[in-house]
Motif scaffolding. Structure first.
Motif, PDB file in Angstrom:
ATOM      1  N   GLY A 255      32.206  38.685   4.127  1.00  0.00           N
ATOM      2  CA  GLY A 255      31.385  38.382   2.962  1.00  0.00           C
ATOM      3  C   GLY A 255      30.148  37.585   3.336  1.00  0.00           C
ATOM      4  O   GLY A 255      29.049  37.837   2.808  1.00  0.00           O
ATOM      5  N   TYR A 256      30.284  36.639   4.263  1.00  0.00           N
ATOM      6  CA  TYR A 256      29.151  35.800   4.674  1.00  0.00           C
ATOM      7  C   TYR A 256      28.150  36.592   5.515  1.00  0.00           C
ATOM      8  O   TYR A 256      26.939  36.519   5.306  1.00  0.00           O
ATOM      9  CB  TYR A 256      29.675  34.602   5.458  1.00  0.00           C
ATOM     10  N   VAL A 257      28.673  37.370   6.476  1.00  0.00           N
ATOM     11  CA  VAL A 257      27.792  38.062   7.429  1.00  0.00           C
ATOM     12  C   VAL A 257      27.079  39.243   6.771  1.00  0.00           C
ATOM     13  O   VAL A 257      25.862  39.427   6.954  1.00  0.00           O
ATOM     14  CB  VAL A 257      28.597  38.545   8.650  1.00  0.00           C
ATOM     15  N   PHE A 258      27.806  40.037   5.989  1.00  0.00           N
ATOM     16  CA  PHE A 258      27.235  41.287   5.487  1.00  0.00           C
ATOM     17  C   PHE A 258      26.739  41.214   4.036  1.00  0.00           C
ATOM     18  O   PHE A 258      25.884  42.010   3.638  1.00  0.00           O
ATOM     19  CB  PHE A 258      28.257  42.418   5.611  1.00  0.00           C
ATOM     20  N   PHE A 259      27.273  40.273   3.243  1.00  0.00           N
ATOM     21  CA  PHE A 259      26.871  40.214   1.840  1.00  0.00           C
ATOM     22  C   PHE A 259      26.272  38.862   1.447  1.00  0.00           C
ATOM     23  O   PHE A 259      25.989  38.625   0.270  1.00  0.00           O
ATOM     24  CB  PHE A 259      28.076  40.525   0.934  1.00  0.00           C
ATOM     25  N   ALA A 260      26.081  37.981   2.432  1.00  0.00           N
ATOM     26  CA  ALA A 260      25.495  36.656   2.196  1.00  0.00           C
ATOM     27  C   ALA A 260      26.251  35.886   1.123  1.00  0.00           C
ATOM     28  O   ALA A 260      25.658  35.186   0.301  1.00  0.00           O
ATOM     29  CB  ALA A 260      24.013  36.795   1.820  1.00  0.00           C
ATOM     30  N   GLU A 261      27.570  36.022   1.111  1.00  0.00           N
ATOM     31  CA  GLU A 261      28.407  35.340   0.133  1.00  0.00           C
ATOM     32  C   GLU A 261      28.978  34.073   0.759  1.00  0.00           C
ATOM     33  O   GLU A 261      29.716  34.124   1.745  1.00  0.00           O
ATOM     34  CB  GLU A 261      29.546  36.262  -0.326  1.00  0.00           C
ATOM     35  N   VAL A 262      28.614  32.938   0.189  1.00  0.00           N
ATOM     36  CA  VAL A 262      29.080  31.653   0.698  1.00  0.00           C
ATOM     37  C   VAL A 262      30.273  31.192  -0.142  1.00  0.00           C
ATOM     38  O   VAL A 262      30.146  31.050  -1.362  1.00  0.00           O
ATOM     39  CB  VAL A 262      27.968  30.594   0.640  1.00  0.00           C
ATOM     40  N   PRO A 263      31.439  30.998   0.463  1.00  0.00           N
ATOM     41  CA  PRO A 263      32.616  30.594  -0.318  1.00  0.00           C
ATOM     42  C   PRO A 263      32.438  29.203  -0.908  1.00  0.00           C
ATOM     43  O   PRO A 263      31.873  28.309  -0.276  1.00  0.00           O
ATOM     44  CB  PRO A 263      33.753  30.624   0.709  1.00  0.00           C
ATOM     45  N   THR A 264      32.936  29.024  -2.135  1.00  0.00           N
ATOM     46  CA  THR A 264      32.870  27.718  -2.781  1.00  0.00           C
ATOM     47  C   THR A 264      34.040  26.844  -2.331  1.00  0.00           C
ATOM     48  O   THR A 264      35.061  27.346  -1.838  1.00  0.00           O
ATOM     49  CB  THR A 264      32.919  27.869  -4.308  1.00  0.00           C
ATOM     50  N   VAL A 265      33.881  25.544  -2.516  1.00  0.00           N
ATOM     51  CA  VAL A 265      34.958  24.606  -2.181  1.00  0.00           C
ATOM     52  C   VAL A 265      36.194  24.903  -3.023  1.00  0.00           C
ATOM     53  O   VAL A 265      37.330  24.887  -2.528  1.00  0.00           O
ATOM     54  CB  VAL A 265      34.493  23.154  -2.412  1.00  0.00           C
ATOM     55  N   GLN A 266      35.964  25.211  -4.322  1.00  0.00           N
ATOM     56  CA  GLN A 266      37.094  25.509  -5.208  1.00  0.00           C
ATOM     57  C   GLN A 266      37.838  26.762  -4.760  1.00  0.00           C
ATOM     58  O   GLN A 266      39.063  26.822  -4.848  1.00  0.00           O
ATOM     59  CB  GLN A 266      36.604  25.682  -6.651  1.00  0.00           C
ATOM     60  N   MET A 267      37.086  27.761  -4.274  1.00  0.00           N
ATOM     61  CA  MET A 267      37.732  28.992  -3.813  1.00  0.00           C
ATOM     62  C   MET A 267      38.614  28.722  -2.603  1.00  0.00           C
ATOM     63  O   MET A 267      39.752  29.191  -2.518  1.00  0.00           O
ATOM     64  CB  MET A 267      36.671  30.042  -3.475  1.00  0.00           C
ATOM     65  N   ILE A 268      38.105  27.940  -1.660  1.00  0.00           N
ATOM     66  CA  ILE A 268      38.880  27.616  -0.459  1.00  0.00           C
ATOM     67  C   ILE A 268      40.106  26.784  -0.817  1.00  0.00           C
ATOM     68  O   ILE A 268      41.223  27.040  -0.339  1.00  0.00           O
ATOM     69  CB  ILE A 268      37.996  26.885   0.565  1.00  0.00           C
ATOM     70  N   LEU A 269      39.912  25.789  -1.694  1.00  0.00           N
ATOM     71  CA  LEU A 269      41.028  24.936  -2.093  1.00  0.00           C
ATOM     72  C   LEU A 269      42.072  25.736  -2.866  1.00  0.00           C
ATOM     73  O   LEU A 269      43.282  25.644  -2.589  1.00  0.00           O
ATOM     74  CB  LEU A 269      40.521  23.776  -2.954  1.00  0.00           C
ATOM     75  N   GLY A 270      41.608  26.537  -3.839  1.00  0.00           N
ATOM     76  CA  GLY A 270      42.538  27.352  -4.624  1.00  0.00           C
ATOM     77  C   GLY A 270      43.289  28.346  -3.768  1.00  0.00           C
ATOM     78  O   GLY A 270      44.498  28.541  -3.932  1.00  0.00           O
ATOM     79  N   SER A 271      42.578  28.977  -2.824  1.00  0.00           N
ATOM     80  CA  SER A 271      43.231  29.928  -1.916  1.00  0.00           C
ATOM     81  C   SER A 271      44.308  29.247  -1.094  1.00  0.00           C
ATOM     82  O   SER A 271      45.388  29.806  -0.881  1.00  0.00           O
ATOM     83  CB  SER A 271      42.194  30.563  -0.980  1.00  0.00           C
TER      84      SER A 271
END
Length: 303
Positions: A255-271
């Protein structure tokens, strides 16, 4: 049994499924029903070659109860379609994280539909996992100006997770009469046919690049399914199950490399919360399974 080979095959399947999802996301301009068709149709040759190589083609084509395969196809294609639709509306890591709700819901449905006994430990783990899902959803639902597209995407991925859980319950019933190879083959076949019913809702002629992406999604999906199926021939399900959660790492990277999607802190914590809950359930299942095995030799026949 070869646990290391099983783990290698499972990780390969996880990576290929994330690659497949990224290809589906890259083809977001193509109608979802058309994407489902390509994903299913181009997986069929891969599966047939695999069955021929195993000498299992006859078994793979034998359906003892065709109605079970049709039902599995209906629910499964719904799950796939909702997942693919969500990928066009939400970042890849968020879709991956929210899809982890499926194993949690499987525990709930197993208790309700299969009358499996679910103790407090598993219920607590499921509840904690759903709180983790809420953490992932929080940024999408509490922004000052709610994005309607994101809300629809959330609805799609949660629907997909629910349908996926129902599929898992259904497969538990199917394996009593159907071979795994038949379940794999007929799902791709039925989802191909069912996807054709979306033709009147608007298909488009893909560009050569889009066609290559769609074919790639089908091929990678077929290979991933084979790796997943093969993994369980070499290692126990409880050993392999935690490796499903490695998909979040690959989803974040792609997601970061190909779609420039930066994960949120909440997403990482929730995951992290969801993964911890899922692993706790898996380890608990493994413990109970070992406990039952140890208890069998001590059981005395009843006269």
């Amino acid at each position: 049994m070869s646990p290391l080979r099983g783990i290698a095959l499972k990780l390969t399947a996880v990576i290929l499924f994330v690659v497949m999802a990224s290809l589906v996301k890259a083809a977001s301009a193509i109608p979802t029903g058309e994407v489902v068709f390509f994903r299913s149709f181009f997986a069929l040759p891969v599966i047939i070659v695999w069955l021929l190589w195993r000498g299992d083609l006859v078994t793979g084509l034998r359906a003892n109860r065709p109605e079970l395969h049709v039902l599995r196809g209906l629910v499964g294609v719904g799950a796939m379609g909702c997942n693919f639709a969500a990928l066009t509306m939400l970042p890849l890591p968020e879709v991956t994280a929210l899809s982890y709700a499926a194993p949690l819901l499987t525990v709930v449905f197993a208790a309700v539909l299969l009358k499996e006994r679910v103790r407090l430990f598993r219920l607590s783990a499921v509840g904690t996992g759903l709180l983790g899902v809420g953490l992932v959803l929080w940024p999408l639902l509490t922004v000052s100006r709610v994005d309607d597209t994101a809300l629809v995407g959330v609805a799609f991925i949660l629907t997909s997770a629910t349908l996926t859980a129902l599929v898992q319950i259904h497969i538990r019933r199917m394996v009593r009469t159907e071979q795994t190879s038949a379940i794999v083959f007929y799902f791709s076949l039925t989802s191909t046919v069912l996807a054709l019913f979306t033709l009147p809702f608007g298909w488009v002629m893909p560009t050569p690049a889009e066609a290559a992406i769609l074919v790639g999604a089908g091929v990678f999906g077929g290979i991933a399914q084979i790796c997943l199926t093969s993994a369980y021939r070499h290692a126990e399900a409880t050993l392999l199950a935690p490796f499903d959660y490695a998909s979040i790492l690959f989803a974040i990277l792609i997601g970061y490399v190909f779609f420039a999607e930066v994960p949120t802190v909440q997403m990482i914590l929730g995951s992290s919360v969801v993964i911890a809950s899922g692993v706790a359930i898996i380890l608990r299942e493994r413990y109970l399974g070992l406990k039952r095995v140890r208890a069998r030799p001590n059981m005395t026949p009843q006269g």
